[in-house]
Design a protein around this motif. Structure first.
Motif, short mmCIF file in Angstrom:
data_model
loop_
_atom_site.label_atom_id
_atom_site.label_comp_id
_atom_site.label_asym_id
_atom_site.label_seq_id
_atom_site.Cartn_x
_atom_site.Cartn_y
_atom_site.Cartn_z
N GLU A 1 2.44 -62.04 20.54
CA GLU A 1 3.74 -62.29 19.91
C GLU A 1 3.56 -63.18 18.68
OE1 GLU A 1 6.80 -63.18 22.69
OE2 GLU A 1 8.16 -63.92 21.13
N ILE B 1 11.96 -57.69 20.04
CA ILE B 1 11.82 -57.64 18.58
C ILE B 1 11.96 -56.19 18.13
CG2 ILE B 1 10.28 -58.14 16.64
CD1 ILE B 1 8.81 -60.11 18.54
N ARG C 1 4.78 -61.99 15.07
CA ARG C 1 5.69 -62.84 14.30
C ARG C 1 5.12 -63.18 12.94
NH1 ARG C 1 10.88 -63.31 14.69
NH2 ARG C 1 11.18 -62.21 16.63
#
Lengths: 541, 541
Positions: B385, B351, B389
């Motif tokens: 994560e 990311i 997100r």
């Protein structure tokens, strides 16, 4: 008592050690750790990096009013001024001064590759940064130590630059140049050769700081001492980034008991075990049971081979009298140990088994069977003693007979989580139903059990759960996973440990809870110790 | 590929290492450990003590038909004949022969005080016991190594007797004399001097066996190698009695990568991490995350100071390329690390955060707050994560909305223990009630949740709980204790870890369970990796 300045034990638990994965101290924790380190007699406590970490700035501010140290001086850590900045205008250097410690430890790059690739400045500017910052702080009345980061890696490629960094620092008034094996890759012989060479080339007072990436941090520290350093850095229990740092406690114990140096006040050595465990609590890390000198297994003997010989001459089987560092010799109850260990364990508990070979045999086979199912009596002395007593005298009178229990955890629509337990028991023939609530299912069960029993056994009021540990034992070879629960219970003067094992965590906890209360109720109280009591609760070390 | 006989890596995990407190291998475990040790390329595997321990007798019997080793030879361990007994009439010596290994390792007393006080025989009879037993086994076609127990302690008091023991063994045909620091109290420099002296006095092939009571076992082993030994003994992960033994893996890694020796086949070094962790599983001991070379933290960087520089030159901050031993460099998400670490962690997860400084700031402060409450994202990549997100894109669509759950554990009058859970959920607007049973409360909750969701999310059928860990975080500074649960979930190709924290173990487990299923359902499957997926489940090492 102070040992003077001849040899420095410099502890950096609160700065470098705090970089261990999983550690996060509050400011109050840091103050408590500093007090404990002082009790073990270290000369210097590096408290943190004021200016860089707000928590550390607060620590030094609170330390000024809240911390009274008997042996140690507090040290503030920081880096040299930034490149291209006037030292008196660098806020981090000013924060370092404002921390108000009499000693400052500066870190400087001493590997020219780090200067160029990480710091992104010139080798000359880095020397000026060292020189300016040391001079500034010395001018402010501070004693300055210099940590030479990556010294050994740098020296391997370039024998000159690190020595120039040291020279810049000493000419500006630094007191000690600490050679750091920052990446931790050195071995003792190679490290000792470099230290001896630098000492003879410079004549400066040198120190050593080792990381444990090769598993040699403690030995590397000793090699440096044999090569002439008089300042050693370490952290409590070796806590630190990656594989950690040299363990301050193993370093102190080794210097004192193996190399014959006097590095902490003589009354402090016996505090090692207590301080090590207390700092582990504050760091919230389970103590390493196999840690040299201070681990609960460090002087524990298991092998049947040894156990029988230990009866004859305990001194032949220990590298050191465990009492010197505040530890105990323990005999472990386990299938490998066999009869000799059970007898010795009985003796430790004050029970003479020499006339009862039949009972010893039954205990050994019972322990074998239970251990195969996941039980472990190595830590659970109280459960083992109940088992032993049951074999010798028949089971102690049961405190109650269980009919059933029920535990309920609900997460409601409004987000509330509640735990409730109900027990149905017979106590002296009377049927009792009691319900308890708690912040979790085991706590609720404990409350329900106490509610049911306290009227008949008021002594329960003085006992409380001191610790609760859960371990999932993985299923192997076709067996399912089981849960092992250890419970520490205390009545103030004494603490005892019990064990329970089951595939269901609640039922495992129930077993350990019942043993805990049974042991507490069926044994002489601490204030009954003169009542011909063969069973005195085990004193918690 | 064999390296020939020039240098011996001799592993005694299954004999001396099995004496660690808490370890109890089944025979199948021992066979599995032997296969793993062979994969890491050790030359000798000491399997146990046939005749003394029934389990070990069985191990050697089964090994003959079930164990095929590529690199290693299996070794049976035993003691010299008993005092006053003819060697061919000593059942333990015969059991040793009958174990059928081509190599035998005998242990002998080499400290005269142990001969007199523990063995209770004369120094001369002990020499005869060594000589007779070695000669008997050599006569049976075996290669014999001799472990000289307490060699260094004995040598300190009497420079002759240990050497006479060695001479007796070599004159009877022994191949290697292993000097044992049985009590573990030596430091490298002193140990190296004794080894060099004995080597030059005798000319015999010598080996070294170190315990870690001074924290120097690995370094002592290297010191002995530098002093001339060509046979090193250790145990997997340093398991052993008291403070343990020299760690075979740190010894191999150090000899290969620091001292430049070739001691295992070249393709084996990269197996160290995998084998270390697999043996920890079999020993049922949580891997030491900070173990040199093989720990999951051994190459993990946390400090903000380093994290920013690591972006530039990772090689400057590691003593070794982690891939050499099968390890990985990891960046830890934690309050000390700050923005640089979150960005690097994002990059590790695929990311790109460089354009989103706002999101990074919010993630850092959220992580800080949650970690203060006991959460830890260092191991729980999947939970981190999901959090990341949520900050970047808004939360992923919830898999369901919880109305309530209820968990019940009952212990009935007949002794049965049952666990049952009921969940009430909304999935895509539809209200679903489902009940599950399990062998414990969390298992029951997992079953109920799956029952409720599987019709809508059939992919759940391919996911299962691989591991479940519970940790009680002790309350400090007035806060109550909380429970942290980590859950590993796998769908075969991938494994991911999630975390939950609450004062109630059931609620903490619930959080981790929900994260586990959400992560599994809301991310590209392993076979969808070409679907522009930014989120590929983390490969488990």
């Amino acid at each position: 008592m102070s040992l003077g300045d001849a040899f420095h034990v410099f502890d950096t638990t609160l700065r470098d050690g705090a970089q261990r994965e999983g550690i996060s101290y509050s400011v109050s924790d840091k103050l408590a750790v500093a007090r404990l380190l002082d009790e073990v007699g270290v000369g210097f406590i590096e408290g943190g990096w004021p200016g860089a970490l707000p928590k550390d700035t607060e620590f030094f501010a609170r330390a000024r009013s809240e911390l009274t140290l008997r042996h140690a001086r507090l040290v503030a850590f920081g880096s040299t001024r930034r490149a291209g900045v006037r030292v008196a205008a660098d806020p981090q250097v000013l924060a370092l001064r404002d921390a108000g410690t009499s000693v400052v430890c500066l870190v400087a790059k001493s590997d020219v590759r780090h200067v160029e690739r990480a710091l992104r400045t010139t080798p000359e500017e880095n020397l000026a940064m060292v020189s300016d910052t040391v001079a500034f702080l010395v001018g402010e009345g501070r004693r300055v130590f210099l940590d030479c980061e990556h010294f050994f890696d740098g020296y391997a490629g370039d024998r000159e630059y690190g020595v120039r960094v040291l020279s810049a620092a000493f000419h500006a008034g630094a007191d000690v140049g600490v050679l750091c094996d920052t990446n931790g890759g050195m071995l003792p012989m190679g490290l000792g050769r470099v230290v001896a060479e630098v000492a003879s080339r410079t004549g400066f007072r040198l120190g050593i700081h080792c990381q444990d990436d090769s598993g040699c941090a403690v030995a590397n520290t000793f090699a440096a001492v044999e090569a002439g350093v008089t300042h050693v850095q370490g952290t409590a229990n070796g806590y630190g980034e990656r594989a950690g740092n040299a363990d301050t406690f193993a370093v102190i114990a080794g210097l004192e008991t193996k190399l014959g140096l006097s590095v902490v006040p003589p009354e402090c050595l016996v505090e090692l075990v207590r301080v090590s465990h207390a700092i582990a609590e504050l760091a919230n890390i389970a103590p390493d049971t196999h840690q040299p000198y201070v681990g609960s297994s460090a002087f524990a003997h298991k092998a049947g081979l040894h156990a029988s010989a230990i009866k004859v001459s305990p001194d032949l089987y220990n590298h050191l009298d465990p009492a010197v560092v505040g530890n105990d010799m323990r005999i472990l109850v386990t299938e490998m140990a066999g009869r000799a260990s059970v007898e010795l364990k009985g003796r430790e508990l004050g029970i003479d088994l020499s006339e009862r070979p039949d009972a010893v045999g039954r205990v050994v086979s019972q322990v074998k069977e239970l251990e195969a199912a996941g039980w472990s009596f190595e830590a659970a002395d109280a459960s083992f003693e109940l088992l032993l007593r049951a074999e010798l005298d028949g089971a102690p009178a049961a405190v109650f007979t269980l009919e059933s229990y029920r535990v309920l955890v609900e997460h409601w629509g409004n987000g509330a989580v509640i735990s409730e337990a109900t027990v149905k028991l017979y106590v002296d023939g009377e049927r009792i139903i009691a319900t308890g609530e708690g912040n979790g299912p085991v706590n609720a069960l404990d409350q329900a059990l106490r509610t049911a029993l306290t009227r008949r056994y008021p002594a329960l009021e003085s006992m409380e759960l001191a610790d609760y540990k859960v371990r999932i034992l993985e299923g192997r070879a076709g067996t399912g996973a089981v849960t092992r629960v250890l419970i520490d219970t205390t009545d103030g003067p004494s603490t005892w440990t019990t064990v329970g094992v089951h595939e269901n965590v609640i039922e495992a906890s129930w077993h350990a809870l019942v043993d805990a209360l049974t042991y507490g109720l069926r044994h002489p109280r601490a204030d009954d110790h003169d009542v011909s009591g063969t069973l005195v609760p085990h004193q918690h070390q």
